[in-house]
Design a protein around this motif. Structure first.
Motif, PDB file in Angstrom:
ATOM      1  N   ARG A 235       0.741  -1.243   0.151  1.00 25.20           N
ATOM      2  CA  ARG A 235       0.063   0.103  -0.077  1.00 25.20           C
ATOM      3  C   ARG A 235       0.938   1.344  -0.262  1.00 25.20           C
ATOM      4  O   ARG A 235       0.326   2.429  -0.286  1.00 25.20           O
ATOM      5  CB  ARG A 235      -1.000  -0.088   1.351  1.00 25.20           C
ATOM      6  CG  ARG A 235      -2.094  -1.152   1.175  1.00 25.20           C
ATOM      7  CD  ARG A 235      -2.759  -1.076   2.559  1.00 25.20           C
ATOM      8  NE  ARG A 235      -3.248   0.302   2.792  1.00 25.20           N
ATOM      9  CZ  ARG A 235      -4.565   0.331   2.455  1.00 25.20           C
ATOM     10  NH1 ARG A 235      -5.376  -0.380   1.909  1.00 25.20           N
ATOM     11  NH2 ARG A 235      -5.194   1.707   2.781  1.00 25.20           N
TER      12      ARG A 235
ATOM     13  N   PRO B   4       3.607   4.224  -0.766  1.00 25.99           N
ATOM     14  CA  PRO B   4       4.424   4.777  -2.069  1.00 25.99           C
ATOM     15  C   PRO B   4       5.492   4.236  -2.456  1.00 25.99           C
ATOM     16  O   PRO B   4       6.397   3.985  -1.574  1.00 25.99           O
ATOM     17  CB  PRO B   4       4.287   6.327  -1.761  1.00 25.99           C
ATOM     18  CG  PRO B   4       3.405   6.516  -0.411  1.00 25.99           C
ATOM     19  CD  PRO B   4       3.385   5.347   0.208  1.00 25.99           C
ATOM     20  N   ARG B   5       5.610   3.804  -3.689  1.00 29.97           N
ATOM     21  CA  ARG B   5       6.696   2.864  -4.067  1.00 29.97           C
ATOM     22  C   ARG B   5       7.960   3.599  -4.117  1.00 29.97           C
ATOM     23  O   ARG B   5       9.242   3.095  -3.632  1.00 29.97           O
ATOM     24  CB  ARG B   5       6.433   2.426  -5.638  1.00 29.97           C
ATOM     25  CG  ARG B   5       5.329   1.393  -5.546  1.00 29.97           C
ATOM     26  CD  ARG B   5       4.681   1.124  -7.014  1.00 29.97           C
ATOM     27  NE  ARG B   5       3.921   0.126  -7.113  1.00 29.97           N
ATOM     28  CZ  ARG B   5       3.120  -0.365  -8.175  1.00 29.97           C
ATOM     29  NH1 ARG B   5       3.251   0.442  -9.306  1.00 29.97           N
ATOM     30  NH2 ARG B   5       2.189  -1.016  -7.805  1.00 29.97           N
ATOM     31  N   LYS B   6       8.129   4.951  -4.427  1.00 31.46           N
ATOM     32  CA  LYS B   6       9.425   5.653  -4.385  1.00 31.46           C
ATOM     33  C   LYS B   6       9.884   5.682  -2.977  1.00 31.46           C
ATOM     34  O   LYS B   6      11.178   5.430  -2.758  1.00 31.46           O
ATOM     35  CB  LYS B   6       9.295   7.134  -4.910  1.00 31.46           C
ATOM     36  CG  LYS B   6      10.542   7.873  -4.838  1.00 31.46           C
ATOM     37  CD  LYS B   6      10.458   9.152  -5.543  1.00 31.46           C
ATOM     38  CE  LYS B   6      11.716   9.951  -5.541  1.00 31.46           C
ATOM     39  NZ  LYS B   6      11.542  11.147  -6.237  1.00 31.46           N
ATOM     40  N   GLN B   7       9.128   6.137  -2.131  1.00 32.98           N
ATOM     41  CA  GLN B   7       9.459   6.071  -0.537  1.00 32.98           C
ATOM     42  C   GLN B   7      10.024   4.762  -0.124  1.00 32.98           C
ATOM     43  O   GLN B   7      10.846   4.761   0.869  1.00 32.98           O
ATOM     44  CB  GLN B   7       8.273   6.664   0.045  1.00 32.98           C
ATOM     45  CG  GLN B   7       8.067   8.306   0.020  1.00 32.98           C
ATOM     46  CD  GLN B   7       7.489   8.575  -1.055  1.00 32.98           C
ATOM     47  OE1 GLN B   7       7.108   7.916  -1.981  1.00 32.98           O
ATOM     48  NE2 GLN B   7       7.280   9.858  -1.355  1.00 32.98           N
TER      49      GLN B   7
ATOM     50  N   PHE C  71       7.258   9.792  -8.412  1.00 29.78           N
ATOM     51  CA  PHE C  71       6.249   9.574  -7.446  1.00 29.78           C
ATOM     52  C   PHE C  71       5.335   8.301  -8.029  1.00 29.78           C
ATOM     53  O   PHE C  71       4.836   8.471  -9.179  1.00 29.78           O
ATOM     54  CB  PHE C  71       5.569  10.709  -6.718  1.00 29.78           C
ATOM     55  CG  PHE C  71       4.334  10.203  -5.698  1.00 29.78           C
ATOM     56  CD1 PHE C  71       4.923   9.744  -4.541  1.00 29.78           C
ATOM     57  CD2 PHE C  71       3.157   9.733  -6.212  1.00 29.78           C
ATOM     58  CE1 PHE C  71       3.903   9.294  -3.532  1.00 29.78           C
ATOM     59  CE2 PHE C  71       2.262   9.509  -5.328  1.00 29.78           C
ATOM     60  CZ  PHE C  71       2.461   9.072  -4.240  1.00 29.78           C
ATOM     61  N   GLN C  72       4.914   7.392  -7.464  1.00 26.95           N
ATOM     62  CA  GLN C  72       4.270   6.469  -7.710  1.00 26.95           C
ATOM     63  C   GLN C  72       3.489   6.071  -6.540  1.00 26.95           C
ATOM     64  O   GLN C  72       4.067   5.452  -5.629  1.00 26.95           O
ATOM     65  CB  GLN C  72       4.833   5.237  -8.427  1.00 26.95           C
ATOM     66  CG  GLN C  72       5.075   5.339  -9.941  1.00 26.95           C
ATOM     67  CD  GLN C  72       5.335   3.797 -10.504  1.00 26.95           C
ATOM     68  OE1 GLN C  72       5.005   2.932  -9.979  1.00 26.95           O
ATOM     69  NE2 GLN C  72       5.686   4.175 -11.937  1.00 26.95           N
ATOM     70  N   ALA C  73       2.208   6.007  -6.578  1.00 24.83           N
ATOM     71  CA  ALA C  73       1.301   5.642  -5.393  1.00 24.83           C
ATOM     72  C   ALA C  73       1.447   4.204  -5.252  1.00 24.83           C
ATOM     73  O   ALA C  73       1.501   3.246  -6.150  1.00 24.83           O
ATOM     74  CB  ALA C  73      -0.098   5.963  -5.376  1.00 24.83           C
ATOM     75  N   GLY C  74       1.227   3.502  -4.048  1.00 25.70           N
ATOM     76  CA  GLY C  74       1.178   2.202  -3.802  1.00 25.70           C
ATOM     77  C   GLY C  74      -0.150   1.608  -4.311  1.00 25.70           C
ATOM     78  O   GLY C  74      -0.954   2.529  -4.629  1.00 25.70           O
ATOM     79  N   ASP C  75      -0.483   0.575  -3.941  1.00 31.17           N
ATOM     80  CA  ASP C  75      -1.788  -0.146  -4.343  1.00 31.17           C
ATOM     81  C   ASP C  75      -2.655  -0.010  -3.296  1.00 31.17           C
ATOM     82  O   ASP C  75      -2.624  -0.534  -2.206  1.00 31.17           O
ATOM     83  CB  ASP C  75      -1.707  -1.596  -4.597  1.00 31.17           C
ATOM     84  CG  ASP C  75      -2.906  -2.323  -5.167  1.00 31.17           C
ATOM     85  OD1 ASP C  75      -4.071  -1.644  -5.076  1.00 31.17           O
ATOM     86  OD2 ASP C  75      -2.713  -3.273  -5.734  1.00 31.17           O
ATOM     87  N   LYS C  76      -3.537   0.992  -3.282  1.00 30.35           N
ATOM     88  CA  LYS C  76      -4.288   1.373  -1.984  1.00 30.35           C
ATOM     89  C   LYS C  76      -5.280   0.395  -1.595  1.00 30.35           C
ATOM     90  O   LYS C  76      -5.941   0.348  -0.582  1.00 30.35           O
ATOM     91  CB  LYS C  76      -5.198   2.721  -2.437  1.00 30.35           C
ATOM     92  CG  LYS C  76      -4.072   3.940  -2.569  1.00 30.35           C
ATOM     93  CD  LYS C  76      -5.160   5.333  -2.698  1.00 30.35           C
ATOM     94  CE  LYS C  76      -4.021   6.533  -2.603  1.00 30.35           C
ATOM     95  NZ  LYS C  76      -4.873   7.764  -2.991  1.00 30.35           N
TER      96      LYS C  76
END
Length: 405
Positions: free
Chosen positions: A81, A83-86, A197-202
């Motif tokens: 879930r 964020p992928r970059k972080q 930035f890429q969001a995670g899978d919410k």
């Protein structure tokens, strides 16, 4: 991602591949420095039997691999879930700290623990980085995106591992691991600056991610990679003593052998990624066939310099071509559990790493010689091929659905 310029996409992919370069360096540098590690960390065993000391030092390779096996599914399932970059940045920070600990801790037991810890972020990094790369590459280029991230690992075997091996042979293995830690620190900066930035899978939950393990096809793909890839590590883990004790070259020839393996791995990885975009299972079977031939050639010809180098090139190429194919297969069969599937591949491959290094060490310690791990590799290929066949037969009986079986 469609708003990114081609130049920005290339920089992001390069930053992700640089992480693979660091991982390849921290994972594989022990192969070239195994005698040095054994002599320094196990002096009493070394004084009694160099073969026993080298076999025991091989536990350092297995410890890292076991860290990957534990960390890959655990981190991937819990962090899908985020964020992928972080998440990538946190993983790179963990790599840096653990590799520094590997360099400075005083005893074999403590270094063994540090190598286990260093392996924990490995699978999650590759899993998340390959998902980011696949997104950046776009439709129809998934296998190539996976291969580009993995290319950092294979290029490490051409440039990083041989150079760091030379550094370790001249300045000490601890300096070599500090150099690897510096690579991770540089990668942290590169990812922070270049990767968007890429969001995670919410929608991801621990239960949904772990649901991948309820699918027989996922287990077949994982076991195919784990058992089949063990043959590569059975040979690769003991390249240094083969070079010096079987081929009869001195220690300075070890980095040359590592470069040749790395070239084979780099070419094989890119070829495997492109081929798997066309036919995943066909690529897996071809790779196993080439793997059997190359391991046989290694066992028969490694006593000569030409035979050693040619066979090592093809051993590395066949094994690395298998990796993106298995990765793509897992993405096909994992349904919604993409993060876990992408990471689990590296857990599986490092089960092969641990298994191959351990079994190869047993045969050496038993007095069967430094070429005996190649027989272990051949033996492991047989069930690997059988599992791939089982997967194909199962798919014919129960075709994959969009949700993945």
């Amino acid at each position: 991602m469609n708003t990114l310029s081609p130049a920005r996409v290339r920089l992001a992919l390069l930053a992700l591949a640089l992480g693979g370069f660091g991982i390849g360096s921290t994972e594989f540098v022990a192969m070239g420095l195994l005698p040095n590690l054994a002599a320094d960390l196990l002096p009493q065993v070394w004084a009694t039997s160099q073969e026993d000391a080298i076999a025991q030092a091989g536990w350092l390779i297995s410890a890292y691999a076991l860290g990957v096996v534990v960390g890959a599914p655990t981190i991937a399932a819990l962090a899908a879930r985020f964020p992928r970059k972080q998440l990538l940045l946190w993983l790179l920070a963990a790599f840096t700290i653990a590799t520094v600990l590997s360099a400075v801790l005083p005893s074999f037991g403590l270094v063994l623990v540090a190598r286990f810890i260093a392996g924990l972020p490995h699978g999650a990094y590759f899993g998340i980085a390959t998902l980011v790369a696949a997104s950046l590459m776009g439709e129809g280029k998934r296998g190539r995106g996976v291969a580009l991230v993995l290319s950092g690992l294979t290029i490490a075997n051409v440039i990083g591992v041989p150079l760091i091996t030379l550094l370790g042979q001249s300045a000490g293995w601890r300096i070599a691991y500090l150099a690897v830690a510096a690579i991770f620190a540089i990668t942290f900066v590169a990812v922070a600056l270049a990767v968007p930035f890429q969001a995670g899978d919410k929608e991801a939950t621990l239960k949904r991610e772990l649901a991948a393990f309820s699918r027989p096809q996922v287990w077949l793909a994982l076991l195919t990679g784990a058992i089949g890839f063990g043959g590569f590590f059975a040979v690769y883990s003991y390249v240094a003593p083969v070079v010096t004790n079987v081929t009869g070259r001195d220690e300075t020839f070890v980095p040359i052998a590592l470069v040749v393996i790395g070239l084979g791995m780099t070419i094989g990885n890119l070829a495997g990624g492109r081929a798997s975009d066309h036919h995943v299972m066909g690529t897996i079977f071809v790779c196993f066939g080439l793997f059997v031939l190359s391991l046989t050639a290694f066992a028969l010809t490694a006593h000569t310099t030409v035979g050693l180098l040619v066979s090592l090139f093809f051993v590395g190429g066949a094994a690395s071509a298998l990796s993106p194919a298995v990765q793509s297969r897992l993405m096909d069969v994992a349904g919604d559990s993409q993060t876990l599937a992408a990471a689990a591949n590296h857990a599986a491959l490092n089960i092969g790493n641990s298994l191959g290094a351990y079994l190869g060490g047993i045969t050496i310690a038993a007095g069967l010689g430094y070429l005996s791990p190649s027989v272990v590799g051949l033996a492991l290929c047989i069930p690997g091929i059988g599992l791939a066949l089982w997967s194909v037969l199962l798919q014919r009986r129960r075709p994959l659905r969009a949700s993945g079986l």
